[in-house]
Scaffold this active site. Sequence first.
Site, PDB file in Angstrom:
ATOM      1  N   ILE A  14     -12.969  -5.398   0.992  1.00  8.38           N
ATOM      2  CA  ILE A  14     -11.937  -4.801   1.841  1.00  8.38           C
ATOM      3  C   ILE A  14     -12.381  -3.431   2.318  1.00  8.38           C
ATOM      4  CG2 ILE A  14      -9.577  -3.912   1.872  1.00  8.38           C
ATOM      5  CD1 ILE A  14      -8.772  -6.092  -0.050  1.00  8.38           C
ATOM      6  N   GLY A  15     -13.001  -2.684   1.447  1.00  6.76           N
ATOM      7  CA  GLY A  15     -13.470  -1.361   1.868  1.00  6.76           C
ATOM      8  C   GLY A  15     -13.980  -0.574   0.679  1.00  6.76           C
ATOM      9  N   GLY A  17     -13.760   3.138  -1.252  1.00  8.29           N
ATOM     10  CA  GLY A  17     -13.001   4.385  -1.364  1.00  8.29           C
ATOM     11  C   GLY A  17     -13.831   5.421  -2.097  1.00  8.29           C
ATOM     12  N   GLY A  20     -15.205   3.892  -5.359  1.00 11.51           N
ATOM     13  CA  GLY A  20     -16.003   2.669  -5.428  1.00 11.51           C
ATOM     14  C   GLY A  20     -15.520   1.658  -4.406  1.00 11.51           C
ATOM     15  N   ASP A 140      -2.761  11.865  -5.428  1.00 14.49           N
ATOM     16  CA  ASP A 140      -3.565  11.661  -4.213  1.00 14.49           C
ATOM     17  C   ASP A 140      -2.798  10.815  -3.194  1.00 14.49           C
ATOM     18  OD1 ASP A 140      -6.770  10.140  -3.346  1.00 14.49           O
ATOM     19  OD2 ASP A 140      -5.717  11.886  -2.526  1.00 14.49           O
TER      20      ASP A 140
HETATM   21  C1  LIG Z   1     -11.334   2.114   4.803  1.00 13.75           C
HETATM   22  N1  LIG Z   1     -10.532   1.296   5.729  1.00 13.75           N
HETATM   23  C2  LIG Z   1     -11.290   0.926   6.941  1.00 13.75           C
HETATM   24  C3  LIG Z   1      -9.956   0.198   5.001  1.00 13.75           C
HETATM   25  C4  LIG Z   1     -10.231  -1.148   5.581  1.00 13.75           C
HETATM   26  C5  LIG Z   1      -9.261  -2.108   4.926  1.00 13.75           C
HETATM   27  N2  LIG Z   1      -7.987  -1.911   5.484  1.00 13.75           N
HETATM   28  S1  LIG Z   1      -6.725  -1.814   4.532  1.00 13.75           S
HETATM   29  O1  LIG Z   1      -5.642  -1.465   5.362  1.00 13.75           O
HETATM   30  O2  LIG Z   1      -7.033  -0.951   3.444  1.00 13.75           O
HETATM   31  C6  LIG Z   1      -6.367  -3.404   3.900  1.00 13.75           C
HETATM   32  C7  LIG Z   1      -6.499  -4.496   4.712  1.00 13.75           C
HETATM   33  C8  LIG Z   1      -6.144  -5.737   4.218  1.00 13.75           C
HETATM   34  C9  LIG Z   1      -5.671  -5.871   2.915  1.00 13.75           C
HETATM   35  C10 LIG Z   1      -5.568  -4.771   2.093  1.00 13.75           C
HETATM   36  N3  LIG Z   1      -5.063  -4.950   0.788  1.00 13.75           N
HETATM   37  C11 LIG Z   1      -5.265  -4.148  -0.291  1.00 13.75           C
HETATM   38  N4  LIG Z   1      -6.117  -3.116  -0.187  1.00 13.75           N
HETATM   39  C12 LIG Z   1      -6.297  -2.302  -1.268  1.00 13.75           C
HETATM   40  O3  LIG Z   1      -7.153  -1.240  -1.216  1.00 13.75           O
HETATM   41  C13 LIG Z   1      -7.893  -1.067   0.002  1.00 13.75           C
HETATM   42  C14 LIG Z   1      -9.002  -0.082  -0.252  1.00 13.75           C
HETATM   43  C15 LIG Z   1      -8.423   1.265  -0.629  1.00 13.75           C
HETATM   44  C16 LIG Z   1      -9.512   2.292  -0.789  1.00 13.75           C
HETATM   45  C17 LIG Z   1     -10.358   2.384   0.454  1.00 13.75           C
HETATM   46  C18 LIG Z   1     -10.948   1.047   0.812  1.00 13.75           C
HETATM   47  C19 LIG Z   1      -9.861   0.008   0.979  1.00 13.75           C
HETATM   48  C20 LIG Z   1      -5.589  -2.544  -2.443  1.00 13.75           C
HETATM   49  N5  LIG Z   1      -5.556  -1.906  -3.656  1.00 13.75           N
HETATM   50  C21 LIG Z   1      -4.678  -2.613  -4.416  1.00 13.75           C
HETATM   51  N6  LIG Z   1      -4.183  -3.653  -3.724  1.00 13.75           N
HETATM   52  C22 LIG Z   1      -4.732  -3.633  -2.499  1.00 13.75           C
HETATM   53  N7  LIG Z   1      -4.566  -4.441  -1.416  1.00 13.75           N
HETATM   54  C23 LIG Z   1      -5.923  -3.516   2.594  1.00 13.75           C
END
Ligand SMILES: CN(C)CCCNS(=O)(=O)c1cccc(Nc2nc(OCC3CCCCC3)c3[nH]cnc3n2)c1
Length: 277
Positions: A14-15, A17, A20, A140
Amino acid sequence: MPSTLDDFEVMATIGTGSYGTCKKIRRKKDGKVMVWKEMEYGSMTESEKQMLVSEVNLLRELRHQHIVRYYDRIIDRTQAIIYIIMEYCQGGDLASIISRNRKEGTHVSEDFAWKILIQATLALKECHRRKNGKAVLHRDLKPANVFLDAEANVKLGDFGLARVLHHEHSLAQTYVGTPYYMSPELVNNQSYNEKSDIWSLGCMLYELCALAPPFTATNEGELKRKIRIGQFPRLPTQYSLELDMIIRRMIQVECLPPRALELLEKCSCENSYVTTE
Ligand SMILES: CN(C)CCCNS(=O)(=O)c1cccc(Nc2nc(OCC3CCCCC3)c3[nH]cnc3n2)c1
């Protein structure tokens, strides 16, 4: 029976942070979709590892409809990686909504803004409710840490991880990014407390509506000066005075912002969005 990495299959990344990588995973035995966050702990000192263990144990205790559910953790000692397994939020994060609105020149509705305000405040109220004398602070709060489920209900994420991140060896120390939501306590080098979370929540709600933080600056010194003064523009006029006022109450310098409970009492007379707890 503790979980192992083989119990899951990775569906997508997903991405990444400040701590990590976050991956979308599926549990093989029942097909349940979740996420895991991979955190390397190899460079941590013993005390930092202890802090990580206590923060993850705190996550385990947080059970609330508007807080991302913690399910389990897997420790891979060979790679020095901890995998924190959590609820998957299908609706993504508020940061993505804000950047899309900025690009398209659109705004979230007043109803949506109230819904996020109330549900996020309910989540903070739960965390700040002292458990054996120890409130769980988020530390945060920002749009990238506020997720939505399939019905666009709030799921506050990454509680407590911020404290682990700010250990001296973590990558997060080199993590760039202007601290737009820095509270007056932090500006004045005082300790972070529940009202700092409320301040950050107010800044986040302001940005959700105005598509810019209440305080902006080109450097940290100017930002701190603006935060100390505490003046910022009214929300765009499409938003009601009531919404502007309650967000303004959260971002107050002279008298400290209200606690979560006080906010909800104020909301209940403003709106019928207060979900029954
Ligand atoms: C950095 N961006 C481009 C992010 C792209 C991705 N978009 S987004 O809007 O987070 C996105 C898109 C679809 C599903 C989800 N679902 C999801 N995401 C989490 O964490 C995302 C993470 C957080 C730290 C940075 C990296 C991404 C969760 N944590 C616990 N449950 C979670 N469900 C998130």
